[in-house]
Design a protein around this motif. Sequence first.
Motif, short mmCIF file in Angstrom:
data_model
loop_
_atom_site.label_atom_id
_atom_site.label_comp_id
_atom_site.label_asym_id
_atom_site.label_seq_id
_atom_site.Cartn_x
_atom_site.Cartn_y
_atom_site.Cartn_z
N THR A 1 41.75 48.86 38.02
CA THR A 1 41.57 48.73 39.46
C THR A 1 40.54 49.74 39.95
OG1 THR A 1 43.29 50.33 40.00
CG2 THR A 1 43.98 48.03 39.74
N SER A 2 40.05 49.48 41.12
CA SER A 2 39.13 50.43 41.77
C SER A 2 39.90 51.68 42.14
CB SER A 2 38.54 49.79 43.03
OG SER A 2 37.86 50.76 43.79
N VAL A 3 39.27 52.82 42.02
CA VAL A 3 39.90 54.09 42.35
C VAL A 3 40.36 54.12 43.82
CG1 VAL A 3 37.81 55.35 42.97
CG2 VAL A 3 39.76 56.58 41.97
N ASN A 4 39.71 53.35 44.67
CA ASN A 4 40.04 53.31 46.10
C ASN A 4 41.02 52.19 46.47
OD1 ASN A 4 38.20 55.40 46.56
ND2 ASN A 4 36.50 53.95 46.68
N SER A 5 41.57 51.48 45.48
CA SER A 5 42.41 50.32 45.76
C SER A 5 43.81 50.66 46.24
CB SER A 5 42.53 49.45 44.50
OG SER A 5 43.30 50.15 43.51
N GLY A 6 44.27 51.86 45.96
CA GLY A 6 45.65 52.22 46.29
C GLY A 6 46.65 51.73 45.25
N ASN B 1 48.29 52.30 41.86
CA ASN B 1 48.50 53.36 40.88
C ASN B 1 49.57 53.02 39.85
OD1 ASN B 1 46.64 55.32 42.09
ND2 ASN B 1 48.08 55.25 43.79
#
Length: 133
Positions: free
Chosen positions: A113-118, A120
């Motif tokens: 996932t994108s690091v900014n996707s939220g 985790n």
Amino acid sequence: MKAKFLALYLLLFSFSLHAENVLRVSAIPDEVPTELARKFAPLGQYLEKELGMKVEWTPVTDYAAVVEALAAKKIDLAWLGGFTFVQARLRTGNAIPIVQREEDEKFTSKFITSVNSGINKLEDLKGRTFTLG
């Protein structure tokens, strides 16, 4: 049958055999139908001897067709890949894997996932759509 094909999941969907007392077997069509039938022949003969009943090869046209054949009870047993097994389980509600390769139980999935996707942890995917490959 080649090792790759034999290594696919052997799936027992419904051992309620139809009136002629025949075990109907199929597989995901990862080769031409004549080759699959040729490779199935020794296993079919073995099963006939061990089970004391007729064993019949049932060819299908595509991966979805083997899942539908299981769901419609047109076949009793099938070789499936991991994803096709999941589809069969969802479609039938009671598909049971009975054989797999040792290495299959060690397979893992990765979610990138994108690091900014939220996102985790796996639970963070709830309510979202994603693509897999």
